[in-house]
Scaffold this active site. Structure first.
Site, mmCIF file in Angstrom:
data_model
loop_
_atom_site.group_PDB
_atom_site.id
_atom_site.type_symbol
_atom_site.label_atom_id
_atom_site.label_comp_id
_atom_site.label_asym_id
_atom_site.label_seq_id
_atom_site.Cartn_x
_atom_site.Cartn_y
_atom_site.Cartn_z
ATOM 1 N N GLN A 14 0.868 -1.171 0.000
ATOM 2 C CA GLN A 14 0.000 0.000 0.000
ATOM 3 C C GLN A 14 0.903 1.218 0.000
ATOM 4 O O GLN A 14 1.804 1.333 0.835
ATOM 5 C CB GLN A 14 -0.914 0.010 1.227
ATOM 6 C CG GLN A 14 -1.886 1.177 1.229
ATOM 7 C CD GLN A 14 -2.813 1.183 2.447
ATOM 8 O OE1 GLN A 14 -2.702 0.338 3.344
ATOM 9 N NE2 GLN A 14 -3.712 2.141 2.483
ATOM 10 N N HIS A 52 -8.347 2.482 -0.650
ATOM 11 C CA HIS A 52 -8.762 2.506 -2.053
ATOM 12 C C HIS A 52 -8.907 1.081 -2.556
ATOM 13 O O HIS A 52 -8.128 0.201 -2.228
ATOM 14 C CB HIS A 52 -7.808 3.320 -2.929
ATOM 15 C CG HIS A 52 -6.365 2.972 -2.810
ATOM 16 N ND1 HIS A 52 -5.600 3.283 -1.698
ATOM 17 C CD2 HIS A 52 -5.516 2.346 -3.661
ATOM 18 C CE1 HIS A 52 -4.359 2.865 -1.882
ATOM 19 N NE2 HIS A 52 -4.281 2.280 -3.068
#
Length: 116
Positions: A96, A102
């Site tokens: 990430q 997201h």
């Protein structure tokens, strides 16, 4: 709704950074990834700032469900009738890189395993 003025995705939500937006709702925003890993690569984000999917689910479970519903709508509009992949990367070991939750919507090609 929480935001982080240093977060690139919060700035996209605020409109201060342009993005190729493909879907909007009161709780979500979706835009094309600048470094696509598939012919269709869309990021679906909540308008509120949480670092990962677990924190979003804990604090705004309805918004977490909205992310999935938005992804379904986008997949349909993009013609991903044969299938698509949804991915949340959570934490540094999962690679990430933006710590605003997201959801990656990937499709338009065979999505074999491992990804790539």
């Amino acid at each position: 709704m929480s935001t982080d003025p240093e977060c690139i995705f919060c700035r996209i939500v605020a409109g201060s950074i342009p993005a190729d937006i493909v879907h909007e709702s009161p709780t979500t925003l979706a835009f094309r990834d600048l470094q696509p890993q598939a012919p269709v690569h869309v990021l679906v984000i909540p308008r509120s700032h949480y670092p990962n999917a677990g924190e979003l689910a804990r604090h705004e479970p309805a918004t977490a469900a909205h992310l999935l519903d938005a992804a379904r709508e986008i997949a349909e509009s993009e013609g991903l009738l044969r299938g698509y992949r949804l991915v949340f990367n959570t934490g540094e070991q999962a690679h990430q890189t933006v710590f605003h939750v997201h959801l990656h919507l990937l499709g338009g090609r065979s999505m074999g395993w491992p990804p790539g």
